[in-house]
Design a protein around this motif. Sequence first.
Motif, mmCIF file in Angstrom:
data_model
loop_
_atom_site.group_PDB
_atom_site.id
_atom_site.type_symbol
_atom_site.label_atom_id
_atom_site.label_comp_id
_atom_site.label_asym_id
_atom_site.label_seq_id
_atom_site.Cartn_x
_atom_site.Cartn_y
_atom_site.Cartn_z
ATOM 1 N N LYS A 162 -9.953 3.286 16.519
ATOM 2 C CA LYS A 162 -11.464 2.740 17.086
ATOM 3 C C LYS A 162 -12.951 2.973 16.086
ATOM 4 O O LYS A 162 -13.502 1.848 16.645
ATOM 5 C CB LYS A 162 -11.780 4.424 17.457
ATOM 6 C CG LYS A 162 -12.697 4.590 18.746
ATOM 7 C CD LYS A 162 -12.815 5.365 19.057
ATOM 8 C CE LYS A 162 -14.564 6.200 19.657
ATOM 9 N NZ LYS A 162 -14.652 7.019 20.748
ATOM 10 N N PHE A 163 -12.092 3.703 14.942
ATOM 11 C CA PHE A 163 -13.985 3.404 14.144
ATOM 12 C C PHE A 163 -13.543 2.204 12.756
ATOM 13 O O PHE A 163 -13.549 1.936 11.995
ATOM 14 C CB PHE A 163 -14.401 4.210 13.308
ATOM 15 C CG PHE A 163 -14.585 5.629 14.359
ATOM 16 C CD1 PHE A 163 -15.982 4.804 15.288
ATOM 17 C CD2 PHE A 163 -13.790 6.408 14.078
ATOM 18 C CE1 PHE A 163 -15.985 6.622 16.232
ATOM 19 C CE2 PHE A 163 -13.924 7.460 15.607
ATOM 20 C CZ PHE A 163 -15.589 7.179 16.493
ATOM 21 N N LYS A 164 -12.308 1.432 12.958
ATOM 22 C CA LYS A 164 -11.637 0.263 12.270
ATOM 23 C C LYS A 164 -12.060 0.145 11.121
ATOM 24 O O LYS A 164 -12.744 -0.205 9.905
ATOM 25 C CB LYS A 164 -12.978 -0.806 12.135
ATOM 26 C CG LYS A 164 -13.316 -1.684 14.219
ATOM 27 C CD LYS A 164 -14.104 -2.863 13.444
ATOM 28 C CE LYS A 164 -14.025 -2.985 15.189
ATOM 29 N NZ LYS A 164 -14.713 -2.303 16.200
ATOM 30 N N GLY A 165 -10.116 1.357 10.665
ATOM 31 C CA GLY A 165 -10.900 1.388 8.652
ATOM 32 C C GLY A 165 -9.581 1.154 8.503
ATOM 33 O O GLY A 165 -8.711 0.027 9.529
ATOM 34 N N PRO A 166 -8.454 1.861 7.776
ATOM 35 C CA PRO A 166 -7.489 1.069 7.265
ATOM 36 C C PRO A 166 -6.464 1.762 7.678
ATOM 37 O O PRO A 166 -5.375 2.878 7.245
ATOM 38 C CB PRO A 166 -7.415 1.539 6.079
ATOM 39 C CG PRO A 166 -8.110 3.293 5.971
ATOM 40 C CD PRO A 166 -9.167 3.003 6.897
ATOM 41 N N VAL A 167 -6.257 1.086 9.277
ATOM 42 C CA VAL A 167 -5.173 1.482 10.254
ATOM 43 C C VAL A 167 -3.565 1.196 9.318
ATOM 44 O O VAL A 167 -2.549 2.570 9.777
ATOM 45 C CB VAL A 167 -5.322 0.614 11.079
ATOM 46 C CG1 VAL A 167 -3.581 1.154 11.883
ATOM 47 C CG2 VAL A 167 -6.198 0.512 11.634
ATOM 48 N N ASP A 168 -3.677 0.806 8.611
ATOM 49 C CA ASP A 168 -2.356 0.088 7.605
ATOM 50 C C ASP A 168 -1.671 1.764 6.551
ATOM 51 O O ASP A 168 -0.227 2.201 6.774
ATOM 52 C CB ASP A 168 -1.856 -0.593 6.748
ATOM 53 C CG ASP A 168 -1.532 -1.965 8.120
ATOM 54 O OD1 ASP A 168 -1.640 -1.565 9.012
ATOM 55 O OD2 ASP A 168 -1.598 -3.235 6.965
ATOM 56 N N ASP A 169 -2.556 2.065 5.772
ATOM 57 C CA ASP A 169 -2.794 3.535 5.346
ATOM 58 C C ASP A 169 -2.699 4.514 5.575
ATOM 59 O O ASP A 169 -1.551 5.087 5.811
ATOM 60 C CB ASP A 169 -4.056 3.038 4.862
ATOM 61 C CG ASP A 169 -3.869 2.199 3.400
ATOM 62 O OD1 ASP A 169 -3.715 1.250 3.317
ATOM 63 O OD2 ASP A 169 -4.397 2.114 2.540
ATOM 64 N N ILE A 170 -3.404 4.636 7.325
ATOM 65 C CA ILE A 170 -2.945 5.888 7.659
ATOM 66 C C ILE A 170 -1.620 5.792 8.396
ATOM 67 O O ILE A 170 -0.899 6.711 8.687
ATOM 68 C CB ILE A 170 -3.892 6.030 8.909
ATOM 69 C CG1 ILE A 170 -5.215 5.996 7.634
ATOM 70 C CG2 ILE A 170 -4.200 7.397 9.653
ATOM 71 C CD1 ILE A 170 -5.651 7.000 7.342
ATOM 72 N N LYS A 177 0.815 -0.976 0.040
ATOM 73 C CA LYS A 177 -0.168 0.025 0.216
ATOM 74 C C LYS A 177 1.091 1.454 -0.466
ATOM 75 O O LYS A 177 -0.080 2.227 -0.173
ATOM 76 C CB LYS A 177 -1.252 0.314 1.304
ATOM 77 C CG LYS A 177 -2.095 -1.576 1.552
ATOM 78 C CD LYS A 177 -2.086 -1.143 2.365
ATOM 79 C CE LYS A 177 -3.235 -2.311 2.192
ATOM 80 N NZ LYS A 177 -4.728 -2.210 3.857
ATOM 81 N N ILE A 178 2.023 1.141 -0.121
ATOM 82 C CA ILE A 178 3.134 2.542 -0.095
ATOM 83 C C ILE A 178 2.816 2.981 -0.839
ATOM 84 O O ILE A 178 3.021 4.379 -1.048
ATOM 85 C CB ILE A 178 4.830 1.688 0.097
ATOM 86 C CG1 ILE A 178 5.550 3.032 0.924
ATOM 87 C CG2 ILE A 178 4.788 1.175 -1.207
ATOM 88 C CD1 ILE A 178 6.909 2.331 1.312
ATOM 89 N N ASN A 179 2.761 2.797 -2.229
ATOM 90 C CA ASN A 179 2.449 3.550 -3.672
ATOM 91 C C ASN A 179 1.255 5.084 -3.194
ATOM 92 O O ASN A 179 1.328 6.303 -3.117
ATOM 93 C CB ASN A 179 2.280 3.403 -4.077
ATOM 94 C CG ASN A 179 3.913 2.656 -5.001
ATOM 95 O OD1 ASN A 179 4.692 2.980 -4.699
ATOM 96 N ND2 ASN A 179 3.452 1.356 -5.964
ATOM 97 N N ARG A 180 0.338 4.115 -2.809
ATOM 98 C CA ARG A 180 -0.820 5.261 -1.857
ATOM 99 C C ARG A 180 -0.443 5.861 -1.298
ATOM 100 O O ARG A 180 -1.670 7.164 -1.568
ATOM 101 C CB ARG A 180 -2.554 4.329 -2.310
ATOM 102 C CG ARG A 180 -3.269 5.290 -1.859
ATOM 103 C CD ARG A 180 -4.942 3.854 -1.914
ATOM 104 N NE ARG A 180 -4.590 3.276 -1.082
ATOM 105 C CZ ARG A 180 -5.037 1.833 -0.760
ATOM 106 N NH1 ARG A 180 -5.892 2.316 -1.763
ATOM 107 N NH2 ARG A 180 -5.234 1.096 0.183
ATOM 108 N N ALA A 181 -0.550 5.620 0.216
ATOM 109 C CA ALA A 181 0.226 6.020 1.101
ATOM 110 C C ALA A 181 0.820 7.611 0.797
ATOM 111 O O ALA A 181 0.713 8.169 1.223
ATOM 112 C CB ALA A 181 0.636 5.460 2.299
#
Length: 294
Positions: free
Chosen positions: A263-271, A209-213
Amino acid sequence: MLTALADALAPILLIIGLGFFLGKRTDYLNSPSLGALVSNLGLPALLLYSVLSMQMQVFSMLKIIAATVIVLAVVALLSYVFLKTFKLPTRFYLPPLVNPNTGNLGIPIAYALFGNEGMAIAVVISSVVQISHFTLGVGFMSGAYHPKQLLKNGPVIALLLGAALLSFKVNLPAPLMNTLSMLSNITLPIMLMLLGKSLSSLSIKESSKINRAAALSLFRPVVGVLSACLVVYFFPLSHLESSVLIVLNAMPVAVISYMLTIKFKGPVDDIALMILLSLPVSLFIVGFLWWFHL
């Protein structure tokens, strides 16, 4: 010029590094109460002391608040268009792009570059961004928002109290101001160490996911600076107020966005990747602005 910038930023980076080391090797910073102490006591004390000690005029404070709100609105609009163009969900990606890390990174940088007066402006800007975290951030990521949450926000209460004291020209007694000063002096180092500790605990499992991040990490500080430059061009701010506003909007993705994503179960790795990658981008932009005598 480079020496002056290095002298200003080196203590900040060293304390962040110390927090990173302590987060990896010890449990000194593990208490959740430490973060609450800074948010609910340290930052409000810093805000109140900074505003009152430089005797900021209420009109100046309102100008800074209004300019910050407009910058956030412009960034939100541009971020929304950017995310829709690349078909990314706004629920979890919009708040991190809009709300920079003006707290435990922006305030120390403003102090290092602009001194006490710059820090006073920075804490006002940071308070507005905190409100955005608990309105736009929580509202988008949770799908719901309750206004009463703001009533529990220490910096918001301190901002309102400071505005009231300035409006009625009330000077706090010297012992109370000294107490606020002492609390302010311990707040910045703790904020920086907590930032380092947060970076040490980020969990990234999918490197694909590094390119998008990376693209989002570049977008956040660049669009923040450009939006701030646009607003200060039309807004009646002083040179110092404009400079601090631009620098704080060059800050990276805030750690609180990572906490809300968990907390809200989102894309943790991306953030998490966005936080790590946007940090050097932000520091480079700050250095660039400083080089050109912002």
